[in-house]
Design a protein around this motif. Structure first.
Motif, PDB file in Angstrom:
ATOM      1  N   PRO A 123       0.761  -1.119   0.120  1.00  0.00           N
ATOM      2  CA  PRO A 123      -0.089   0.034   0.168  1.00  0.00           C
ATOM      3  C   PRO A 123       0.887   1.265   0.064  1.00  0.00           C
ATOM      4  O   PRO A 123       2.026   0.984   0.117  1.00  0.00           O
ATOM      5  CB  PRO A 123      -0.910  -0.113   1.199  1.00  0.00           C
ATOM      6  N   LEU A 124       0.210   2.398  -0.268  1.00  0.00           N
ATOM      7  CA  LEU A 124       0.915   3.551  -0.065  1.00  0.00           C
ATOM      8  C   LEU A 124       1.195   3.800   1.562  1.00  0.00           C
ATOM      9  O   LEU A 124       0.166   3.662   2.338  1.00  0.00           O
ATOM     10  CB  LEU A 124       0.010   4.896  -0.604  1.00  0.00           C
ATOM     11  N   VAL A 125       2.354   4.060   1.847  1.00  0.00           N
ATOM     12  CA  VAL A 125       2.712   4.099   3.345  1.00  0.00           C
ATOM     13  C   VAL A 125       3.027   5.451   3.845  1.00  0.00           C
ATOM     14  O   VAL A 125       4.117   6.016   3.468  1.00  0.00           O
ATOM     15  CB  VAL A 125       3.827   3.179   3.715  1.00  0.00           C
ATOM     16  N   ILE A 126       2.377   5.889   4.697  1.00  0.00           N
ATOM     17  CA  ILE A 126       2.666   7.324   5.427  1.00  0.00           C
ATOM     18  C   ILE A 126       4.090   7.007   6.143  1.00  0.00           C
ATOM     19  O   ILE A 126       3.816   6.006   7.115  1.00  0.00           O
ATOM     20  CB  ILE A 126       1.557   7.823   6.096  1.00  0.00           C
ATOM     21  N   ASN A 127       5.021   7.616   6.115  1.00  0.00           N
ATOM     22  CA  ASN A 127       6.394   7.468   6.473  1.00  0.00           C
ATOM     23  C   ASN A 127       7.091   6.320   6.135  1.00  0.00           C
ATOM     24  O   ASN A 127       7.641   5.434   6.716  1.00  0.00           O
ATOM     25  CB  ASN A 127       6.373   7.724   7.913  1.00  0.00           C
ATOM     26  N   ASN A 128       7.259   6.516   4.567  1.00  0.00           N
ATOM     27  CA  ASN A 128       8.314   5.345   3.749  1.00  0.00           C
ATOM     28  C   ASN A 128       8.806   6.287   2.836  1.00  0.00           C
ATOM     29  O   ASN A 128       8.139   6.986   2.007  1.00  0.00           O
ATOM     30  CB  ASN A 128       7.106   4.162   3.469  1.00  0.00           C
ATOM     31  N   SER A 129      10.189   6.279   2.451  1.00  0.00           N
ATOM     32  CA  SER A 129      10.691   7.190   1.790  1.00  0.00           C
ATOM     33  C   SER A 129      10.098   7.196   0.395  1.00  0.00           C
ATOM     34  O   SER A 129       9.954   8.278  -0.306  1.00  0.00           O
ATOM     35  CB  SER A 129      12.245   6.774   1.745  1.00  0.00           C
ATOM     36  N   LEU A 130       9.941   5.958  -0.217  1.00  0.00           N
ATOM     37  CA  LEU A 130       9.665   6.075  -1.645  1.00  0.00           C
ATOM     38  C   LEU A 130       8.227   6.331  -1.784  1.00  0.00           C
ATOM     39  O   LEU A 130       7.588   7.203  -2.659  1.00  0.00           O
ATOM     40  CB  LEU A 130       9.826   4.714  -2.184  1.00  0.00           C
ATOM     41  N   SER A 131       7.380   6.067  -0.760  1.00  0.00           N
ATOM     42  CA  SER A 131       5.757   6.463  -0.656  1.00  0.00           C
ATOM     43  C   SER A 131       5.883   7.834  -0.601  1.00  0.00           C
ATOM     44  O   SER A 131       4.653   8.712  -1.314  1.00  0.00           O
ATOM     45  CB  SER A 131       5.026   5.937   0.475  1.00  0.00           C
ATOM     46  N   THR A 132       6.638   8.683   0.203  1.00  0.00           N
ATOM     47  CA  THR A 132       6.743  10.317   0.420  1.00  0.00           C
ATOM     48  C   THR A 132       6.996  10.688  -1.017  1.00  0.00           C
ATOM     49  O   THR A 132       6.712  11.589  -1.412  1.00  0.00           O
ATOM     50  CB  THR A 132       7.755  10.589   1.546  1.00  0.00           C
ATOM     51  N   TYR A 133       8.156  10.048  -1.703  1.00  0.00           N
ATOM     52  CA  TYR A 133       8.596  10.632  -3.129  1.00  0.00           C
ATOM     53  C   TYR A 133       7.193  10.572  -3.989  1.00  0.00           C
ATOM     54  O   TYR A 133       7.061  11.491  -4.568  1.00  0.00           O
ATOM     55  CB  TYR A 133       9.464   9.701  -3.446  1.00  0.00           C
ATOM     56  N   LEU A 135       4.087  10.742  -3.242  1.00  0.00           N
ATOM     57  CA  LEU A 135       3.215  11.997  -2.770  1.00  0.00           C
ATOM     58  C   LEU A 135       3.621  13.171  -3.364  1.00  0.00           C
ATOM     59  O   LEU A 135       2.973  14.022  -3.683  1.00  0.00           O
ATOM     60  CB  LEU A 135       3.071  11.948  -1.089  1.00  0.00           C
ATOM     61  N   GLN A 136       5.050  13.281  -3.256  1.00  0.00           N
ATOM     62  CA  GLN A 136       5.688  14.561  -3.794  1.00  0.00           C
ATOM     63  C   GLN A 136       5.315  14.804  -5.308  1.00  0.00           C
ATOM     64  O   GLN A 136       4.972  15.708  -5.738  1.00  0.00           O
ATOM     65  CB  GLN A 136       7.180  14.580  -3.443  1.00  0.00           C
ATOM     66  N   VAL A 137       5.850  13.752  -6.147  1.00  0.00           N
ATOM     67  CA  VAL A 137       5.692  13.925  -7.676  1.00  0.00           C
ATOM     68  C   VAL A 137       4.146  13.776  -8.032  1.00  0.00           C
ATOM     69  O   VAL A 137       3.897  14.291  -9.079  1.00  0.00           O
ATOM     70  CB  VAL A 137       6.492  12.932  -8.239  1.00  0.00           C
ATOM     71  N   ALA A 138       3.135  13.342  -7.187  1.00  0.00           N
ATOM     72  CA  ALA A 138       1.842  13.452  -7.721  1.00  0.00           C
ATOM     73  C   ALA A 138       1.302  14.738  -7.224  1.00  0.00           C
ATOM     74  O   ALA A 138      -0.021  14.876  -7.523  1.00  0.00           O
ATOM     75  CB  ALA A 138       1.124  12.210  -6.919  1.00  0.00           C
ATOM     76  N   GLY A 139       1.953  15.577  -6.567  1.00  0.00           N
ATOM     77  CA  GLY A 139       1.376  16.829  -6.038  1.00  0.00           C
ATOM     78  C   GLY A 139       0.561  16.727  -4.791  1.00  0.00           C
ATOM     79  O   GLY A 139      -0.247  17.692  -4.515  1.00  0.00           O
ATOM     80  N   LYS A 140       0.556  15.685  -4.221  1.00  0.00           N
ATOM     81  CA  LYS A 140      -0.391  15.414  -2.835  1.00  0.00           C
ATOM     82  C   LYS A 140       0.281  16.261  -1.714  1.00  0.00           C
ATOM     83  O   LYS A 140      -0.364  16.546  -0.597  1.00  0.00           O
ATOM     84  CB  LYS A 140      -0.565  14.121  -2.622  1.00  0.00           C
ATOM     85  N   ILE A 141       1.448  16.471  -1.714  1.00  0.00           N
ATOM     86  CA  ILE A 141       2.327  17.268  -0.682  1.00  0.00           C
ATOM     87  C   ILE A 141       3.398  18.385  -1.322  1.00  0.00           C
ATOM     88  O   ILE A 141       3.753  17.901  -2.026  1.00  0.00           O
ATOM     89  CB  ILE A 141       2.986  16.139   0.431  1.00  0.00           C
ATOM     90  N   ARG A 142       3.256  19.445  -0.793  1.00  0.00           N
ATOM     91  CA  ARG A 142       4.054  20.446  -1.324  1.00  0.00           C
ATOM     92  C   ARG A 142       5.427  20.385  -0.334  1.00  0.00           C
ATOM     93  O   ARG A 142       5.283  20.877   1.040  1.00  0.00           O
ATOM     94  CB  ARG A 142       3.484  21.773  -1.357  1.00  0.00           C
ATOM     95  N   LEU A 143       6.557  20.268  -0.896  1.00  0.00           N
ATOM     96  CA  LEU A 143       7.608  20.532  -0.022  1.00  0.00           C
ATOM     97  C   LEU A 143       8.420  21.856  -0.513  1.00  0.00           C
ATOM     98  O   LEU A 143       8.304  22.176  -1.479  1.00  0.00           O
ATOM     99  CB  LEU A 143       8.627  19.256  -0.189  1.00  0.00           C
ATOM    100  N   ASP A 144       9.464  21.911   0.292  1.00  0.00           N
ATOM    101  CA  ASP A 144      10.242  23.312   0.027  1.00  0.00           C
ATOM    102  C   ASP A 144      11.291  23.226  -1.044  1.00  0.00           C
ATOM    103  O   ASP A 144      11.467  24.202  -1.468  1.00  0.00           O
ATOM    104  CB  ASP A 144      11.045  23.759   1.188  1.00  0.00           C
ATOM    105  N   GLN A 145      11.475  21.923  -1.549  1.00  0.00           N
ATOM    106  CA  GLN A 145      12.304  21.656  -2.879  1.00  0.00           C
ATOM    107  C   GLN A 145      12.035  20.177  -3.155  1.00  0.00           C
ATOM    108  O   GLN A 145      11.427  19.634  -2.392  1.00  0.00           O
ATOM    109  CB  GLN A 145      13.711  21.918  -2.455  1.00  0.00           C
ATOM    110  N   TYR A 146      12.567  19.977  -4.268  1.00  0.00           N
ATOM    111  CA  TYR A 146      12.388  18.665  -5.036  1.00  0.00           C
ATOM    112  C   TYR A 146      13.511  17.487  -3.940  1.00  0.00           C
ATOM    113  O   TYR A 146      14.568  17.999  -4.045  1.00  0.00           O
ATOM    114  CB  TYR A 146      12.818  18.527  -6.286  1.00  0.00           C
TER     115      TYR A 146
END
Length: 345
Positions: A123-133, A135-146
């Motif tokens: 599944p998609l795991v909250i607090n899993n490095s590649l799952s967070t990645y 979320l980032q590229v899907a635009g679900k979470i906005r971070l201060d940098q890539y």
């Protein structure tokens, strides 16, 4: 059972402080035929907790380390040898998976059956490095940098400040609002890369092909080496979400911030609204209280396993000898010197 497949959940255990919130999800699932708790600890209080859980819930089965030796992650591999039953789906969950979206087990088993060509699915795991990645590229979470994709990323995997911010972002914006489905991202394939196996499913028939023999680092072998050798890929079901508490690199900061307690309070409050879940949760909490009341006595009981001589104390363990005031000062310095704001939205 699910479509003629036996469903076996397993957890390398473990720590009761986390599993009090994991167990109710599993024993309540109508399709789980067996929950194998791999007893991979010397701690007498945790072992007593698992024994009482097995006595209370018939679906729970305690599995003892086959070689009679427990040495943290290094003694987990031997447990895979029994995960080779035919027509069986195995769902391995870390002991610190502390939240699942409703129907998660059923949803993941269905995904497993409908996608037999992948070796592992997760599944998609909250607090899993590649799952967070993702979320980032899907635009679900906005971070201060890539931030780039890596299973042991210095921010996504290692940094406790980021993990704390990530959990709070999820709890406040999606868990408490009931809007976690807004984070769903669909199916995503992966190949020739390692990922943290916090929650993975495989077919017993596929594990049987290797005789259940998992050499070396089980995460590296199962998520990367074996599927690469076989020319197959793994996949996320990004429409199913679980929350994973912490990697060892993050735990100190998450404990300081009371993140586990926030998940625990949410789970217990919501389970109280469902008669079945409340009954299960109340039983688990009663066992927790009994074990805690006898903790000192239970932890003095000799381990049923052989112990491996401890290695030379790593640098990270030296902190236990440093006064708390010094550690807090160093932590504040790290926080002030942090060069990123991490989560923007």
């Amino acid at each position: 059972m699910y479509k003629n497949y036996k469903v076996v959940v397993n957890t390398a255990a473990g720590r009761r402080r986390y599993m009090q919130y994991l167990i109710p999800y599993i024993v309540a699932s109508p399709i789980v035929d067996r929950y194998d708790i791999w007893v991979n600890t010397h701690n007498g209080a945790d072992i007593e907790f698992f024994k009482q859980i097995a006595e209370k819930f018939p679906v729970v089965n305690l599995v003892w380390q086959p070689d009679g030796v427990v040495n943290g992650n290094e003694s987990i591999n031997a447990f895979y040898k029994a995960c080779v039953e035919p027509e069986t789906i195995y769902f391995k969950l870390d002991d610190d998976v502390v939240w699942m979206e409703p129907g998660l087990i059923e949803k993941m088993v269905q995904f497993r059956v409908e996608n037999p060509h992948y070796f592992l699915v997760t599944p998609l795991v909250i607090n899993n490095s590649l799952s967070t990645y993702l979320l980032q590229v899907a635009g679900k979470i906005r971070l201060d940098q890539y931030y780039f994709a890596e299973s042991s990323h210095p921010i996504f995997w290692k940094n406790g400040f980021f993990a704390s911010a990530l959990h709070l972002w999820f709890i406040q914006n999606y868990l408490k609002t009931g809007k976690w489905n807004e984070l769903h991202i669909g199916k995503k394939e992966m190949g020739m890369t390692r990922f943290s196996i916090n929650a993975v499913l495989w077919f017993g028939d596929e594990m049987r092909k290797m005789g259940g023999k998992v050499p070396g680092d089980d995460e590296e072998y199962l998520s990367c080496i074996y599927p690469t050798l076989q020319g197959v890929s793994n996949a996320w079901n990004g429409d199913a979400i679980v929350a994973h508490f912490a990697f060892f690199t993050q735990r100190e900061e998450l404990d300081r911030m009371g993140i586990l307690e926030k998940y625990g309070d949410f789970c217990i409050e919501n389970w109280a609204k469902d008669p079945l879940m409340k009954k299960i949760s109340d039983a688990v909490q009663a066992i927790m209280q009994d074990v805690e009341s006898r903790r000192a006595q239970l932890e003095s009981v000799p381990s049923p396993y052989k112990r491996v001589p401890p290695r030379k104390i790593p640098y990270a363990c030296i902190k236990k000898f440093i006064p708390k005031t010094v550690l807090e000062f160093l932590r504040e310095q790290r926080l002030r010197n942090r060069k990123t704001g991490f989560i923007i939205k």
